[in-house]
Design a protein around this motif. Structure first.
Motif, mmCIF file in Angstrom:
data_model
loop_
_atom_site.group_PDB
_atom_site.id
_atom_site.type_symbol
_atom_site.label_atom_id
_atom_site.label_comp_id
_atom_site.label_asym_id
_atom_site.label_seq_id
_atom_site.Cartn_x
_atom_site.Cartn_y
_atom_site.Cartn_z
ATOM 1 N N ARG A 100 -6.544 51.582 36.990
ATOM 2 C CA ARG A 100 -5.828 52.458 36.051
ATOM 3 C C ARG A 100 -4.587 53.062 36.708
ATOM 4 O O ARG A 100 -3.601 53.350 36.034
ATOM 5 C CB ARG A 100 -6.775 53.571 35.586
ATOM 6 N N PHE A 101 -4.641 53.228 38.029
ATOM 7 C CA PHE A 101 -3.493 53.856 38.694
ATOM 8 C C PHE A 101 -2.309 52.910 38.843
ATOM 9 O O PHE A 101 -1.202 53.368 39.102
ATOM 10 C CB PHE A 101 -3.913 54.494 40.018
ATOM 11 N N ILE A 104 3.277 58.856 37.542
ATOM 12 C CA ILE A 104 2.970 59.729 38.690
ATOM 13 C C ILE A 104 4.167 59.773 39.644
ATOM 14 O O ILE A 104 4.532 60.827 40.169
ATOM 15 C CB ILE A 104 1.691 59.244 39.416
ATOM 16 N N THR A 105 4.815 58.615 39.830
ATOM 17 C CA THR A 105 6.003 58.555 40.691
ATOM 18 C C THR A 105 7.122 59.426 40.108
ATOM 19 O O THR A 105 7.824 60.133 40.846
ATOM 20 C CB THR A 105 6.473 57.101 40.833
ATOM 21 N N ALA A 106 7.267 59.381 38.794
ATOM 22 C CA ALA A 106 8.310 60.200 38.149
ATOM 23 C C ALA A 106 8.028 61.691 38.348
ATOM 24 O O ALA A 106 8.950 62.467 38.620
ATOM 25 C CB ALA A 106 8.396 59.865 36.664
ATOM 26 N N MET A 154 -0.254 63.388 43.041
ATOM 27 C CA MET A 154 -1.504 62.612 43.119
ATOM 28 C C MET A 154 -2.667 63.356 42.472
ATOM 29 O O MET A 154 -3.504 62.745 41.800
ATOM 30 C CB MET A 154 -1.841 62.266 44.584
ATOM 31 N N LEU A 155 -2.725 64.674 42.669
ATOM 32 C CA LEU A 155 -3.827 65.418 42.039
ATOM 33 C C LEU A 155 -3.633 65.468 40.519
ATOM 34 O O LEU A 155 -4.608 65.419 39.761
ATOM 35 C CB LEU A 155 -3.947 66.831 42.637
ATOM 36 N N PRO A 173 -1.459 55.239 44.645
ATOM 37 C CA PRO A 173 -2.720 54.667 44.107
ATOM 38 C C PRO A 173 -3.920 54.915 45.028
ATOM 39 O O PRO A 173 -5.045 55.085 44.542
ATOM 40 C CB PRO A 173 -2.416 53.172 44.004
ATOM 41 N N TYR A 174 -3.668 54.969 46.331
ATOM 42 C CA TYR A 174 -4.771 55.221 47.282
ATOM 43 C C TYR A 174 -5.244 56.674 47.197
ATOM 44 O O TYR A 174 -6.442 56.944 47.156
ATOM 45 C CB TYR A 174 -4.328 54.868 48.717
#
Ligand SMILES: [Zn+2]
Ligand SMILES: [Zn+2]
Length: 390
Positions: free
Chosen positions: A6-7, A14-16, A112-113, A372-373
């Motif tokens: 999903r990531f 998330i990068t944005a 990430m959170l 993603p990790y």
């Protein structure tokens, strides 16, 4: 169990978010824009409760699982603040705030959170409650402690707490952790030496605080070299020494300051005590007086064994066991997640940031390939610790 698929879909979003935080860095408790954006996104994700203003500008999100019969409550923590550094990365999303930058990757931690929050609110594939903790002022302001003092642990019933930090030099997709002391305590001190000033040509009529201060600097180095067990880590650095205004006057006093780092609470107690003894006795030996003001800042980051083993196993599930260092070397940097580990059992883990500039360097940038990790670690930690029973 590699990264959660999903990531891959969520990575552009998330990068944005990460790059948006990067462009508008905020320092210490003044993280109003970042905290506002975090609260807005958590609400948009359908997180059950979003609470702002904890520890001044901290934000907490609560996500309840498909059911909560287990009664378990796990806290996941990210930090939101940046540093007073002028960025030199030249990246298209470089800081727009002169003299401030995300040089410690807290933009990545926050993003990430948030990514994990999106997934957990969407899937709810766990039995229990997740408390997402977004704290201000990690960089020297003890924002984690401010949130604890505001009732973080009791109010949300947090039973275990986990933290994560990116680590330059560790390859992307790798993790590093260790049980026990992992990062150092960081204390600061000031020493005032009071002598007797006078004419530099009649030194015998004075008590020279510069000479006494120099003896104090030398004596302080005996603590690590001769009083602390060589197998225990400690640093005593006197980093400032100010005295006098001109060449023909012996000044009446001198002012020194510095920092102490240790990896064990008992070594920390010992160094503080020994420094006080040496300062007073050294000054007395020269007929001067000296006082030590010692301020305890961040405590040692002490990872709890069971939670650390668990964190390592979750990371191994994502990265592969050969890409998780479970006995990583401790380091003398400090982290205010230590306050949370003093309150509740948990573990702090490092996530590889690849071959980037070091933390707190003007050329540093969080590595988006690590997202993603990091996100997978958070959600697998939750789903593994609080599995839904059939
Ligand atoms: Zn930092
Ligand atoms: Zn940091």
């Amino acid at each position: 169990m590699p990264i959660v698929n999903r990531f891959s879909d969520l990575l552009p979003d998330i990068t944005a978010w990460r790059r948006d935080f990067h462009q508008y860095p905020e320092t210490l408790y003044d993280v109003h824009r970042t905290a506002g954006r975090v609260a807005e996104l958590l609400t948009a994700f359908g997180v059950d409760e979003v609470v702002t203003g904890i520890g001044q500008t901290g934000v907490v999100g609560v996500i309840r699982g498909r059911n909560t019969a287990s009664g378990k409550v796990i806290g996941l923590r990210a930090d939101m603040d940046a540093l007073p550094i002028l960025e030199t990365t030249g990246k298209p999303y470089a800081s727009k705030e002169d003299g401030k930058m995300h040089a410690c990757g807290h933009d990545g931690h926050t993003a990430m959170l948030l990514g994990a929050a999106y997934y957990l609110a969407e899937t709810r594939n766990f039995d229990g409650t997740v408390v997402l903790v977004f704290q201000p002022a990690e960089e020297g302001g003890a924002g984690g402690k401010a949130m604890i003092d505001d009732g973080l642990m009791e109010r949300f019933g947090i039973q275990q707490v986990f933290g994560m930090h990116n680590y330059p030099g560790l390859p992307v997709g790798e993790f590093a952790v260790r049980p026990g002391p992992f990062m150092a305590s960081a204390d600061v001190f000031e020493i005032v030496v009071e002598g007797r000033g006078g004419h530099a040509a009649w030194p015998h009529t004075t008590v020279d605080p510069v000479l006494v201060g120099a003896q104090v600097v030398t004596a302080a180095q005996s603590i690590v070299a001769r009083s602390v067990d060589p197998l225990d880590a400690a640093v005593v650095s006197i980093t400032q020494f100010h005295a006098g205004d001109t060449d023909n006057v012996i000044p009446p006093s001198a002012w020194l300051a510095g920092t102490v780092r240790t990896l064990r609470p008992d070594v920390r107690d010992f160094v503080e005590k020994r420094l006080g003894e040496l300062v007073a006795a050294t000054a007395a030996a020269f007929g001067a007086r000296a006082t030590l003001s010692y301020e305890r800042n961040y405590p040692v980051v002490v990872n709890h064994p069971a939670e650390t083993a668990f964190a390592g196993s979750v990371a191994a599930g994502i990265a592969g066991a050969d890409r998780v260092e479970t006995d990583a070397a401790p380091m003398m940097g400090a982290e205010d997640f230590s306050f949370m580990l003093e309150e509740k059992p948990g573990a702090f883990i490092f996530l590889g940031n690849g071959d980037s500039a070091k933390l707190h360097n003007p050329d540093y940038d969080f590595n988006d390939d690590a997202i993603p990790y990091g996100c997978s670690y958070w959600v697998k930690l939750v789903e593994t610790a609080m599995p839904v029973r059939a």
